[in-house]
Scaffold this motif. Structure first.
Motif, PDB file in Angstrom:
ATOM      1  N   GLY A 178      -9.026   3.249   7.788  1.00  0.00           N
ATOM      2  CA  GLY A 178      -7.877   3.676   8.509  1.00  0.00           C
ATOM      3  C   GLY A 178      -7.048   4.769   7.823  1.00  0.00           C
ATOM      4  O   GLY A 178      -6.021   5.371   8.479  1.00  0.00           O
ATOM      5  N   GLY A 179      -7.450   5.176   6.603  1.00  0.00           N
ATOM      6  CA  GLY A 179      -6.911   6.088   5.972  1.00  0.00           C
ATOM      7  C   GLY A 179      -7.179   6.151   4.213  1.00  0.00           C
ATOM      8  O   GLY A 179      -8.101   5.845   3.799  1.00  0.00           O
ATOM      9  N   LEU A 180      -6.041   6.720   3.232  1.00  0.00           N
ATOM     10  CA  LEU A 180      -6.583   6.696   2.009  1.00  0.00           C
ATOM     11  C   LEU A 180      -5.494   5.940   1.173  1.00  0.00           C
ATOM     12  O   LEU A 180      -4.239   5.602   1.577  1.00  0.00           O
ATOM     13  N   ASP A 181      -6.008   5.398   0.253  1.00  0.00           N
ATOM     14  CA  ASP A 181      -5.261   4.745  -0.674  1.00  0.00           C
ATOM     15  C   ASP A 181      -4.803   5.561  -2.119  1.00  0.00           C
ATOM     16  O   ASP A 181      -5.971   6.046  -2.616  1.00  0.00           O
ATOM     17  N   VAL A 182      -3.826   5.939  -2.252  1.00  0.00           N
ATOM     18  CA  VAL A 182      -3.385   6.943  -3.016  1.00  0.00           C
ATOM     19  C   VAL A 182      -2.823   6.422  -4.406  1.00  0.00           C
ATOM     20  O   VAL A 182      -1.576   5.844  -4.282  1.00  0.00           O
ATOM     21  N   GLY A 206      -1.319  10.106   6.603  1.00  0.00           N
ATOM     22  CA  GLY A 206      -2.665   9.286   6.566  1.00  0.00           C
ATOM     23  C   GLY A 206      -2.658   8.297   5.672  1.00  0.00           C
ATOM     24  O   GLY A 206      -4.163   7.913   5.288  1.00  0.00           O
ATOM     25  N   PHE A 207      -1.984   8.138   4.783  1.00  0.00           N
ATOM     26  CA  PHE A 207      -1.925   7.278   3.748  1.00  0.00           C
ATOM     27  C   PHE A 207      -1.756   5.907   3.874  1.00  0.00           C
ATOM     28  O   PHE A 207      -0.814   5.630   4.607  1.00  0.00           O
ATOM     29  N   ILE A 208      -2.482   4.971   3.690  1.00  0.00           N
ATOM     30  CA  ILE A 208      -2.600   3.518   3.903  1.00  0.00           C
ATOM     31  C   ILE A 208      -1.373   3.024   2.791  1.00  0.00           C
ATOM     32  O   ILE A 208      -0.675   2.031   3.167  1.00  0.00           O
ATOM     33  N   ARG A 209      -1.747   3.349   1.612  1.00  0.00           N
ATOM     34  CA  ARG A 209      -0.854   2.828   0.523  1.00  0.00           C
ATOM     35  C   ARG A 209      -0.771   3.999  -0.599  1.00  0.00           C
ATOM     36  O   ARG A 209      -1.573   4.815  -0.896  1.00  0.00           O
ATOM     37  N   LEU A 210       0.742   4.037  -0.780  1.00  0.00           N
ATOM     38  CA  LEU A 210       0.856   5.084  -1.920  1.00  0.00           C
ATOM     39  C   LEU A 210       1.571   4.285  -3.328  1.00  0.00           C
ATOM     40  O   LEU A 210       2.667   3.767  -3.135  1.00  0.00           O
TER      41      LEU A 210
END
Length: 405
Positions: A178-182, A206-210
């Motif tokens: 579903g996106g990016l983990d950053v 579009g980040f799932i988690r920052l």
């Protein structure tokens, strides 16, 4: 200016001529010309190209340090990586047929560590140059997954927002469902205003988690990885196999290695790459030295269905390897140590009554060292496969099975 003939490739993928002189982006048999500085020709002119030379597929290759072998054909790289493993084994008088080499496709890297810095006109985001501290922009990288590269400009915008004027941000970016983990390090300090700016940035990113300096700033869903049938949410920036393809190959290899064993200990288990798939058929005890990884693995197991019992233990296997009586509880061992290898644990395995070991390694040199100890203790190296998750680099991985006769 000198003319030289490239004799072989070194372990970092550079060509080596008599001297030795190290020459990047060259191949054995090529005649080159250039100026030698400190034992290196940084920008060689190719006078006589190898038949194995190809046009690099990425426009960033001449400056970016992320790849070292895009100028070589796939067949050449595969054979060279086989030879790297065979040579490491030969130094310890070990001979085994390398039964397969598995190469991950282009655009399949699901985890990247980018660096970013602010500029007068925005930001530079990318990787350092080869043997250089110069940072290069790589918006058209052919190595990273489409999900990562589709959000490259969003990551750049995060650098503009969060980098200090003098420092360089580090962004660990993982492609998740579903996106990016950053996860960011070396960015601005978190104050109330900046927290608010980041919180506003995430919903449309579009980040799932920052995660910023170890603190979760925002999360839109679960940044999980699927290990077998279990959904695991690794700690931010945690170790992960570089590609889904490579992970699948290694998991299949470890399943074949342990065979019908009903009890397995997974050493250097990470977040459960092997533990959870193996738990579909066996009771598994996972050992790793990071509490957060063990907690993530345990949580993933508890929420999954149909798995055998999984237990976890936080333990530094370099200082406190499992001993003979502890190993006796299990029918098989799986081990995936870091580049330093597993000298202390291998010594205990050699003294134990363990019958089967599935061994994954990211360093042929330390693997060969540890393999020699096991063979001297009565193990047979049944089979060995090469896994190339780090396409176009000099990095090589091994999957192998040891068994007592």
């Amino acid at each position: 200016m000198v003319q030289l003939t490239i004799e072989r490739l070194g372990h970092q993928g550079d060509g080596i001529a008599e001297g030795p002189v190290f020459v990047p982006q060259t191949l054995p048999g090529e005649v080159i010309e250039g100026t030698v500085v400190d034992g290196r020709i940084a920008k060689p002119r190719i006078l006589t190209p190898s038949d194995n030379r190809v046009k690099a597929p990425c426009r960033h290759y001449n400056v970016c340090g992320g790849c070292s072998l895009q100028h070589a054909s796939d067949d050449f790289v595969a054979h060279w990586k086989r030879d790297v493993v065979a040579t490491a084994l030969k130094h310890h008088d070990i001979s085994v047929e390398i039964s397969a080499i598995h190469t991950s496709p282009a655009r399949s890297r699901r985890r990247a560590v980018f660096h970013g810095k602010r500029t007068k006109n925005g930001a530079t985001l990318g990787l350092f140059g080869r043997a250089s501290d110069i940072l290069y922009d790589i918006p058209d990288c052919k190595l990273m997954s489409p999900n990562i590269m589709d959000r490259f400009e969003t990551l750049r915008a995060l650098v503009v927002l969060g980098a200090t004027r003098r420092g360089q941000m580090t962004l660990t970016v993982t492609d998740v469902a579903g996106g990016l983990d950053v996860s960011v390090e070396n960015g601005k300090e978190l104050d109330l205003e900046f927290r608010s700016q980041l919180a506003s940035f995430v919903p449309n990113s579009g980040f799932i988690r920052l995660v910023w300096h170890g603190e979760v700033i925002a999360q839109n869903g679960s940044p999980y990885q699927l290990f077998g049938s279990a959904k695991v949410v690794p700690p931010a920036g945690a170790f992960l196999q570089a590609t889904s393809h490579g992970e699948a190959v290694l998991v299949d290899a470890m399943r074949r290695a342990v065979g019908p064993a009903k009890s397995v200990v997974d050493l250097f288990a990470g977040c459960g790459t092997f533990t959870l798939p193996l738990a579909e058929q066996a009771r598994v005890h996972a050992v790793e030295d990071v509490d957060a990884m063990m907690e993530a693995l345990g949580a993933g197991w508890r929420e999954a269905r149909g798995l055998k019992v999984v237990t976890t233990e936080t333990r530094d296997l370099f200082r406190r390897p499992l001993l003979k009586d502890e190993l006796a509880k299990f029918e098989a061992v799986v081990m995936d140590p870091p580049r330093a290898g597993a000298a202390a644990q291998t010594a205990e395995l050699a003294r134990s009554d363990t019958r089967v070991i599935g061994f994954v390694s990211c360093n042929p040199v330390t693997f060969a060292r540890d393999a020699r100890v096991l063979i001297d203790a009565g193990f047979v190296l049944d089979w060995l496969e090469v896994v190339d998750q780090f396409r176009w680099s000099a990095h090589v991985e091994i999957a192998a099975r040891f068994a007592r006769m």
